[in-house]
Design an enzyme around this catalytic site. Sequence first.
Site, PDB file in Angstrom:
ATOM      1  CG  ASN A  10      -1.696   1.214   1.445  1.00 14.67           C
ATOM      2  OD1 ASN A  10      -1.772   2.059   0.543  1.00 14.67           O
ATOM      3  ND2 ASN A  10      -2.318   1.346   2.611  1.00 14.67           N
ATOM      4  CD1 TRP A  11       3.341   0.963  -3.030  1.00 10.53           C
ATOM      5  CD2 TRP A  11       3.521   2.283  -4.831  1.00 10.53           C
ATOM      6  NE1 TRP A  11       4.027   0.267  -3.991  1.00 10.53           N
ATOM      7  CE2 TRP A  11       4.159   1.057  -5.112  1.00 10.53           C
ATOM      8  CE3 TRP A  11       3.511   3.266  -5.822  1.00 10.53           C
ATOM      9  CZ2 TRP A  11       4.776   0.787  -6.333  1.00 10.53           C
ATOM     10  CZ3 TRP A  11       4.118   3.016  -7.045  1.00 10.53           C
ATOM     11  CH2 TRP A  11       4.754   1.777  -7.293  1.00 10.53           C
ATOM     12  CE  LYS A  12      -0.190   3.294   4.745  1.00  8.59           C
ATOM     13  NZ  LYS A  12      -0.147   3.420   6.186  1.00  8.59           N
ATOM     14  CG  HIS A  97      -5.843   1.863   5.244  1.00 10.42           C
ATOM     15  ND1 HIS A  97      -5.444   2.835   6.127  1.00 10.42           N
ATOM     16  CD2 HIS A  97      -4.805   1.012   5.119  1.00 10.42           C
ATOM     17  CE1 HIS A  97      -4.204   2.572   6.513  1.00 10.42           C
ATOM     18  NE2 HIS A  97      -3.788   1.475   5.916  1.00 10.42           N
ATOM     19  CD  GLU A  99      -2.976   5.544   6.767  1.00 15.40           C
ATOM     20  OE1 GLU A  99      -2.947   5.542   5.529  1.00 15.40           O
ATOM     21  OE2 GLU A  99      -2.046   5.101   7.477  1.00 15.40           O
ATOM     22  CD  GLU A 167      -3.369  -2.510   7.416  1.00 15.95           C
ATOM     23  OE1 GLU A 167      -2.263  -2.709   6.907  1.00 15.95           O
ATOM     24  OE2 GLU A 167      -4.049  -1.503   7.176  1.00 15.95           O
ATOM     25  N   GLY A 173       2.570   2.464  10.666  1.00 16.44           N
ATOM     26  CA  GLY A 173       3.520   3.557  10.484  1.00 16.44           C
ATOM     27  C   GLY A 173       4.232   3.979  11.757  1.00 16.44           C
ATOM     28  CB  SER A 211       5.394  -1.425  11.877  1.00 12.53           C
ATOM     29  OG  SER A 211       4.949  -0.105  12.127  1.00 12.53           O
ATOM     30  N   GLY A 232       2.837  -1.028   4.255  1.00 10.79           N
ATOM     31  CA  GLY A 232       2.835   0.388   3.894  1.00 10.79           C
ATOM     32  C   GLY A 232       4.247   0.861   3.580  1.00 10.79           C
ATOM     33  N   GLY A 233       4.876   1.528   4.541  1.00  7.36           N
ATOM     34  CA  GLY A 233       6.184   2.160   4.336  1.00  7.36           C
ATOM     35  C   GLY A 233       7.210   1.287   3.627  1.00  7.36           C
TER      36      GLY A 233
HETATM   37  P1  PGA Z   1       2.877   0.467   7.573  1.00  6.16           P
HETATM   38  O1  PGA Z   1       1.390   0.630   6.987  1.00  6.16           O
HETATM   39  O2  PGA Z   1       3.420  -0.825   7.023  1.00  6.16           O
HETATM   40  O3  PGA Z   1       3.600   1.676   7.096  1.00  6.16           O
HETATM   41  O4  PGA Z   1       2.723   0.406   9.063  1.00  6.16           O
HETATM   42  C1  PGA Z   1       0.538  -0.485   6.809  1.00  6.16           C
HETATM   43  C2  PGA Z   1      -0.776  -0.046   6.252  1.00  6.16           C
HETATM   44  O5  PGA Z   1      -1.275   1.027   6.646  1.00  6.16           O
HETATM   45  O6  PGA Z   1      -1.372  -0.741   5.405  1.00  6.16           O
END
Ligand code: PGA
Length: 249
Positions: A10-12, A97, A99, A167, A173, A211, A232-233
């Site tokens: 997930n590149w966000k 998600h 977010e 999650e 993050g 993470s 994500g990251g």
């Molecule tokens: P993260 O994000 O790996 O940066 O913690 C995961 C996600 O939000 O899907």
Amino acid sequence: MAPRPMIAGNWKMNGTKTMAIDLAQNLVARSKAAASVPRIALCPPAALLETVSRAVSGSPIVVGAQDCHPKDKGAHTGDTSAWLLKDVGCTYVIVGHSERRADHAETDAIVKSKAEAALAAGLTPIICVGETQSQRDAGKANDVVRGQILGSLPSSATATNVVIAYEPVWAIGTGRTATPNDVQDMHAVVRETFAKGRTDGADLTILYGGSVKGSNAKSLMSVPGVNGALVGGASLDAADFWAIIQSVA
Ligand code: PGA
């Protein structure tokens, strides 16, 4: 039967066209040279979906979007329908998600309508659930996640047409990950909740997210009931993302 493992990036809201092509091509080269690969999905920002879809074409890697609108078309400025996502080459779409639930006040009912739109368009929704730190501290993690699943899952969902991502919000993050014991417990809650009244619970793909990195992927991915990761990251770095992919290959 346990599902084939899956790693989704997930590149966000990150990346440029140049970066997207470089990263996708790097991963395509690695996946073509590998003896075996899990299911791999890249989920770039909407404006890069077609670019990435073209870059991975002919490889084992597929593309997913980060959100969709519940409706097929119409006066919804700035939104993208599941049908259009399918048309530009998507296989998956992330819905719910944390977010989006937080930034756009998405309720379980909205997430469910998006997941239904995804299924109707021939996409596989990756439905995200997870508790906040205060919900966990209050001993409500299981109930919160159970409620999110019951509220967000379309009635036509089956173990093979949806994916669920667990999650914990406090692990996204932050560099903090849930302990293997907590991950095992929560994945069991997800699977039991999904499986109630049905026989295909063992076939459901449940991803862990929060993470995940190359350095912790092996221990997290070996937890019973974990079928892969939503990353994500670390999905923005080809070598780190590839290490996560290899942890389940
Ligand atoms: P993260 O994000 O790996 O940066 O913690 C995961 C996600 O939000 O899907």
